[in-house]
Design a protein around this motif. Structure first.
Motif, short mmCIF file in Angstrom:
data_model
loop_
_atom_site.label_atom_id
_atom_site.label_comp_id
_atom_site.label_asym_id
_atom_site.label_seq_id
_atom_site.Cartn_x
_atom_site.Cartn_y
_atom_site.Cartn_z
N VAL A 295 121.48 -29.34 -62.18
CA VAL A 295 122.41 -30.34 -62.69
C VAL A 295 123.64 -30.43 -61.80
O VAL A 295 124.12 -31.53 -61.48
CB VAL A 295 122.79 -30.01 -64.15
CG1 VAL A 295 123.89 -30.95 -64.65
CG2 VAL A 295 121.57 -30.10 -65.05
N SER B 113 124.53 -33.69 -59.48
CA SER B 113 125.82 -34.32 -59.77
C SER B 113 126.64 -34.44 -58.50
O SER B 113 127.32 -35.45 -58.26
CB SER B 113 126.58 -33.51 -60.82
OG SER B 113 125.87 -33.48 -62.05
N GLN C 209 125.16 -37.24 -56.40
CA GLN C 209 125.56 -38.53 -56.95
C GLN C 209 127.01 -38.84 -56.59
O GLN C 209 127.34 -39.96 -56.16
CB GLN C 209 125.38 -38.49 -58.47
CG GLN C 209 125.09 -39.81 -59.11
CD GLN C 209 124.48 -39.62 -60.50
OE1 GLN C 209 124.93 -38.79 -61.30
NE2 GLN C 209 123.45 -40.37 -60.80
N ALA D 152 118.22 -41.94 -64.21
CA ALA D 152 119.38 -42.02 -65.10
C ALA D 152 119.10 -41.40 -66.46
O ALA D 152 118.13 -41.78 -67.13
CB ALA D 152 119.80 -43.47 -65.27
N PRO D 153 119.94 -40.46 -66.89
CA PRO D 153 119.84 -39.95 -68.26
C PRO D 153 120.15 -41.06 -69.27
O PRO D 153 120.79 -42.06 -68.93
CB PRO D 153 120.90 -38.84 -68.31
CG PRO D 153 121.18 -38.51 -66.87
CD PRO D 153 120.99 -39.78 -66.11
N ARG E 49 124.98 -33.91 -73.02
CA ARG E 49 124.61 -34.59 -71.78
C ARG E 49 124.14 -33.64 -70.69
O ARG E 49 123.34 -34.02 -69.84
CB ARG E 49 125.78 -35.45 -71.28
CG ARG E 49 125.91 -36.72 -72.13
CD ARG E 49 126.99 -37.65 -71.63
NE ARG E 49 127.13 -38.78 -72.55
CZ ARG E 49 128.11 -39.66 -72.49
NH1 ARG E 49 129.04 -39.56 -71.55
NH2 ARG E 49 128.17 -40.65 -73.37
N GLU F 220 120.53 -33.32 -71.41
CA GLU F 220 119.83 -34.57 -71.13
C GLU F 220 119.60 -34.73 -69.62
O GLU F 220 118.51 -35.11 -69.19
CB GLU F 220 120.61 -35.75 -71.70
CG GLU F 220 120.08 -37.13 -71.29
CD GLU F 220 118.68 -37.45 -71.82
OE1 GLU F 220 118.18 -38.54 -71.50
OE2 GLU F 220 118.08 -36.62 -72.54
N ARG F 221 120.63 -34.44 -68.84
CA ARG F 221 120.45 -34.52 -67.39
C ARG F 221 119.41 -33.50 -66.92
O ARG F 221 118.56 -33.81 -66.07
CB ARG F 221 121.79 -34.27 -66.67
CG ARG F 221 122.78 -35.41 -66.83
CD ARG F 221 123.91 -35.30 -65.82
NE ARG F 221 124.76 -34.13 -66.08
CZ ARG F 221 125.84 -34.15 -66.84
NH1 ARG F 221 126.21 -35.27 -67.45
NH2 ARG F 221 126.56 -33.06 -67.01
N VAL G 34 115.84 -34.84 -67.81
CA VAL G 34 115.39 -35.95 -66.96
C VAL G 34 115.14 -35.48 -65.54
O VAL G 34 114.12 -35.82 -64.92
CB VAL G 34 116.44 -37.08 -67.00
CG1 VAL G 34 116.11 -38.16 -65.96
CG2 VAL G 34 116.50 -37.70 -68.39
N TRP G 35 116.04 -34.67 -65.00
CA TRP G 35 115.92 -34.28 -63.60
C TRP G 35 114.86 -33.20 -63.39
O TRP G 35 114.23 -33.15 -62.33
CB TRP G 35 117.29 -33.86 -63.08
CG TRP G 35 118.22 -35.04 -62.94
CD1 TRP G 35 117.86 -36.36 -62.86
CD2 TRP G 35 119.66 -35.04 -62.88
NE1 TRP G 35 118.97 -37.16 -62.74
CE2 TRP G 35 120.09 -36.39 -62.75
CE3 TRP G 35 120.62 -34.03 -62.92
CZ2 TRP G 35 121.44 -36.73 -62.66
CZ3 TRP G 35 121.97 -34.37 -62.82
CH2 TRP G 35 122.37 -35.71 -62.69
N SER H 70 114.90 -40.00 -75.19
CA SER H 70 115.60 -38.72 -75.29
C SER H 70 115.57 -38.16 -76.71
O SER H 70 115.85 -38.89 -77.68
CB SER H 70 117.05 -38.87 -74.85
OG SER H 70 117.77 -37.67 -75.08
#
Length: 455
Positions: A30, A34, A37, A194-195, A204, A207-208, A211-212, A240
């Motif tokens: 994560v 991040s 990004q 994208a989460p 969150r 969630e990230r 997804v990742w 989710s």
């Protein structure tokens, strides 16, 4: 909400412990993505933003006003985020004529899986093919080698040795020759998966991670370990599970996150007591599965316990993201003088090297503040001293004494070897590029910072 994410009161504590494990395991992924990004949208410190498969180059070395921690003052950076989802990328590197440089390849789980440069592959020009997981195409003629990426997104961290303001023109010419081109026609993504934006802020992170993890699977052994996180909803595909999560699950995840974060902070706390230097050449030895071009694949550079490696990996991501293996470069830090007192600009110090550190490339000493670890500001704008610093004065026996203090020394020899200190507390950082065996095994003892009464 699926049955898998429904939580009973009886197993809440068990899930809290599991969520803490998931945080430690997943924090590097994560945090890394991040950073990727952020880099593409806003850049980092001296580096401007750049899209996938383009280099961003720093036009100058790091300075205090840049307020950026991971970068050093000895090298000038070039960074690229590669996306290999549309196929391989061809990397061209210029001839540096023997000067130190390194291109470090980091997957999204923060594994250093390849190196190109002075130590690893030499300094001549050449082309390297960076290929995605599972690629089985044909390698073009003339390519020096293939770099197999464990994940379809890769960070390339480039460092060129910098020998002062007069050297910047040479470095810029080398930066301009670094090139990335697509080998095959294909569609490369422009952003990361994208989460779900409807997931509450408290959840969150997970969630990230969900997804990742799905988009960037780790090694088979790590995948087997992360299967344990199924009760947390981290392996669910599609919508989710955290948009309208069971309150008991929300409690387990939020409490687990707090415990996991505290565990990482505790594990990463520096041993600041005493007058010695703190150095960990094996902080990045958690890569157990991917050893490509320029890496050293040996038990000496692998953590034996896989589960223990997850904690080390999280600490490295928290304290030194995108750092090298110890055999490429290692940093030692001292917060206290030989008497065990915090280093402070109200006092004067000397750092005497009877014998210079044995390195294959170069070494330097830099001062940083203790609050945010930025370079310590000083009116002389001199931020490091090392074996490449011109006009240093050496003793008749070959020793080198560095004078660390706020005011410029009145003695000419001491003034030539002056490293300006800030007004308050500070830390001293010794950087060693291509450290020799004596440094890595501890046979070479770094001298303590001694208090001095000299003016």
């Amino acid at each position: 909400m699926s049955e898998r994410t429904a939580v009973s009161e009886e197993n809440t504590e068990e899930l809290v412990a599991l969520a803490a494990e998931a945080y430690v395991y997943g924090y590097p992924l994560v945090h890394d993505l991040s950073m990727v990004q952020d880099f593409m949208h806003t850049g980092f410190g001296p580096l401007p933003p750049a899209p996938f498969n383009h280099f961003a180059h720093s036009g100058q070395p790091t300075s205090p006003e840049m307020h950026f921690v991971p970068f050093d003052n000895d090298t000038v950076y070039s960074v690229a985020q590669l996306d290999l989802s549309g196929g391989p990328v061809l990397l061209h590197v210029p001839d540096t004529d023997g000067a130190y440089y390194v291109l470090q390849f980091v997957d999204v789980w923060t594994n250093n899986f390849a190196y190109v440069g002075h130590r690893a592959t030499g300094t001549e020009a050449g082309d390297w093919l960076v290929v995605p997981p599972g690629w089985s195409g044909s390698t073009p003629d003339g390519v020096r080698g293939v770099i197999d990426a464990p994940t379809s997104v890769v960070s390339v961290i480039g460092r060129n040795a910098f020998n002062g303001p007069d050297d910047m023109g040479r470095v810029r010419e080398l930066q301009a020759q670094l090139a990335l081109t697509h080998l095959e026609p294909g569609t490369h993504r422009t952003g990361l998966p994208a989460p779900d934006p409807d997931v509450p802020e408290l959840l969150r992170f997970f969630e990230r991670l969900r997804v990742w993890m799905a988009d960037f699977p780790p090694s088979a052994a790590d995948q087997a370990y992360q299967d344990r996180f199924q009760p947390l909803g981290l392996l669910e595909e599609g919508p989710s599970p955290y948009v309208s999560a069971d309150p008991a699950l929300v409690h387990a995840l939020t409490e687990g996150l707090a415990r996991g974060r505290a565990r990482v902070e505790e594990a990463g706390r520096l041993a600041e007591a005493g007058g010695g230097w703190e150095m960990d050449p094996h902080l990045f030895d958690y890569n157990l599965d991917w050893h490509g071009v320029g890496t050293i694949d040996s038990p000496q550079w692998r953590i034996a316990d896989r589960e223990a490696s997850y904690s080390t990996r999280a600490v490295a991501a928290r304290s030194g993201p995108w750092g090298n293996h110890g055999y490429e470069a290692v940093y030692a830090r001292a917060f206290r003088d030989a008497d065990g007192e915090q280093l402070n600009g109200a006092r004067s110090y000397v750092l005497r090297f009877e014998r210079q550190p044995p390195v294959g490339a170069f070494w330097s000493v830099t001062l940083r503040d203790t609050s945010d670890h930025h370079l310590a500001e000083n009116p002389a704008a001199r931020y490091s001293i090392g074996d490449r610093t011109p006009d240093l004065v050496y003793g008749e026996d070959g020793s080198l004494t560095i004078h660390i203090r706020r005011e410029r020394p009145t003695d000419p020899a001491a003034a030539a070897n002056w490293l300006p200190a800030p007004g308050g507390d500070f830390q001293s950082v010794l950087r060693l590029y291509e450290p020799g065996p004596e440094i890595l095994d501890g046979a070479y003892e770094i001298p303590a910072v001694e208090r001095s009464s000299e003016r």
